[in-house]
Design a protein around this motif. Structure first.
Motif, PDB file in Angstrom:
ATOM      1  N   GLN A   1       0.831  -1.200   0.000  1.00 41.28           N
ATOM      2  CA  GLN A   1       0.000   0.000   0.000  1.00 41.28           C
ATOM      3  C   GLN A   1       0.868   1.253   0.000  1.00 41.28           C
ATOM      4  O   GLN A   1       2.018   1.226   0.437  1.00 41.28           O
TER       5      GLN A   1
ATOM      6  N   LEU B   1      -3.237   4.560   5.054  1.00 38.81           N
ATOM      7  CA  LEU B   1      -2.912   3.777   3.861  1.00 38.81           C
ATOM      8  C   LEU B   1      -3.945   3.988   2.764  1.00 38.81           C
ATOM      9  O   LEU B   1      -5.097   4.317   3.018  1.00 38.81           O
ATOM     10  N   ARG B   2      -3.503   3.738   1.532  1.00 32.84           N
ATOM     11  CA  ARG B   2      -4.396   3.741   0.379  1.00 32.84           C
ATOM     12  C   ARG B   2      -3.833   2.744  -0.634  1.00 32.84           C
ATOM     13  O   ARG B   2      -2.681   2.308  -0.533  1.00 32.84           O
ATOM     14  N   ARG B   3      -4.638   2.412  -1.608  1.00 30.49           N
ATOM     15  CA  ARG B   3      -4.205   1.456  -2.620  1.00 30.49           C
ATOM     16  C   ARG B   3      -3.042   2.028  -3.419  1.00 30.49           C
ATOM     17  O   ARG B   3      -3.086   3.176  -3.850  1.00 30.49           O
TER      18      ARG B   3
ATOM     19  N   GLN C   1      -1.193  -2.122   8.125  1.00 27.81           N
ATOM     20  CA  GLN C   1      -1.513  -2.955   6.970  1.00 27.81           C
ATOM     21  C   GLN C   1      -2.554  -4.023   7.296  1.00 27.81           C
ATOM     22  O   GLN C   1      -3.479  -4.255   6.507  1.00 27.81           O
TER      23      GLN C   1
ATOM     24  N   TYR D   1      -5.853  -2.324   7.516  1.00 29.61           N
ATOM     25  CA  TYR D   1      -6.319  -1.925   6.181  1.00 29.61           C
ATOM     26  C   TYR D   1      -6.923  -3.124   5.439  1.00 29.61           C
ATOM     27  O   TYR D   1      -7.907  -2.975   4.706  1.00 29.61           O
ATOM     28  N   GLU D   2      -6.355  -4.301   5.634  1.00 34.48           N
ATOM     29  CA  GLU D   2      -6.856  -5.507   4.967  1.00 34.48           C
ATOM     30  C   GLU D   2      -8.131  -6.053   5.609  1.00 34.48           C
ATOM     31  O   GLU D   2      -8.733  -6.986   5.099  1.00 34.48           O
TER      32      GLU D   2
END
Length: 323
Positions: free
Chosen positions: A201, A214-216, A259, A262-263
């Motif tokens: 990310q 976070l972002r893609r 992370q 985020y997932e």
């Protein structure tokens, strides 16, 4: 300027060490410059010798401005060295490995890696005191420190070099990704990761909240990337949690915590990235393994060696360590 009268408990210290206790953030280069000049007087006489031993009732004058004192972290109280050393020695965490070049500590959760504004003892100070108690010289100009940081409530392996050359080599191996760092995390839910999967990310740091956002990741052009590899080791269907292994490919602060959240599988008990979790009082994350995959001098003898931390008992409350 400050004036001190050396007390009974303070007597016996070298001048340079005493000054560093008063002003812990003073660079050694500045201290030596002051010694060469007129920065210090003892009993109204100029002093140029760093190894002068202070005696009870000596009068020490330090010629620094208020701004300099503040920037050097001046403290008006010096703890008795023997009592302080014994307190820190009692806090030395388990030692996983030690030789003449380095020591590997298994830091418990609830211990700082490095000193902060709270004033609580850190592994840096504790480790230094341990090494000095084992005969490491204080007079070489080298001050040992941890080579990587773990969050206050993360447990696991931390490296500390015993010489400047060793410390520099350890830092280089970490920087060049020559030492694999693997973590165990207990996460909410059951991710479908039976084999290694790469998490990648883009991020930016929210400084006000001390948090990674976070972002893609778009293509390969972003400079701010966090990359990890993850896999599931075991599931606990009753508690609806999973034990996950994480291999860091980049090394940003809070990376694993951010992370996994985020997932959609945040770490159990993480107050920052899983604020709704009420299962535990801290993030259940452990720096479990260090693997010397590509060792350099003077650590060639550690090539392909692996070192393991104990999985904390509170993680075993939910899952038995599969190993």
């Amino acid at each position: 300027m400050i004036m001190r009268v050396i007390g009974k408990e303070e007597a016996g210290r070298r001048l340079d060490r005493y000054i560093r206790k008063l002003c812990p953030d003073m660079p050694l280069s500045f201290l030596h410059k002051q010694l060469r000049g007129n920065g210090f007087r003892v009993n109204d006489k100029r002093v140029h010798n760093a190894d002068l031993v202070l005696e009870e009732n000596d009068r020490l004058a330090v010629y620094l401005s208020d701004e300099q004192l503040k920037s050097f972290g001046f403290t008006d109280r010096i703890e008795p060295s023997e009592a302080l050393d014994q307190d820190l020695l009692a806090m030395v965490p388990p030692i996983v490995y030690e030789d003449e070049m380095l020591v590997i500590f298994d830091k418990p959760y609830g211990m700082l890696s490095q000193k902060d504004a709270s004033g609580r003892p850190s592994l840096t100070e504790i480790g230094q005191t341990y090494l000095y108690s084992r005969g490491l010289s204080r007079d070489t100009g080298f001050v040992p420190g941890v080579c990587s940081r773990l969050d206050y409530n993360t447990s696991g392996l931390v490296l500390m070099g015993k010489t400047l050359k060793a410390q520099q080599a350890l830092m280089q191996m970490i920087r060049e990704d020559r030492i694999d760092k693997l973590y165990y995390a207990l996460v909410a839910g059951h991710p479908d990761w039976p084999e290694w999967r790469t998490l990648r990310q883009a991020f930016h740091k929210d400084q006000t909240k001390n948090k990674l956002i976070l972002r893609r990741a778009e293509g390969d052009h972003s400079q701010n990337l966090v990359i990890s590899e993850v896999r599931v080791l075991s599931y606990n269907t009753k508690e609806k949690v999973s034990l996950v292994e994480v291999r860091l490919l980049t090394g940003k602060s809070h990376q694993i915590r951010a992370q996994l959240s985020y997932e959609g599988y945040p770490i159990v008990g993480d107050p920052k990235y899983n604020p709704g979790s009420d299962m535990h009082h801290r993030q259940l994350l452990c720096a479990r393994q260090l693997y010397f995959r590509s060792a350099i001098a003077p650590f060639e003898y550690l090539q392909d060696r692996r070192f393991y931390a104990q999985l904390p008992q509170d993680m075993n409350t939910y899952l038995v360590d599969p190993e």
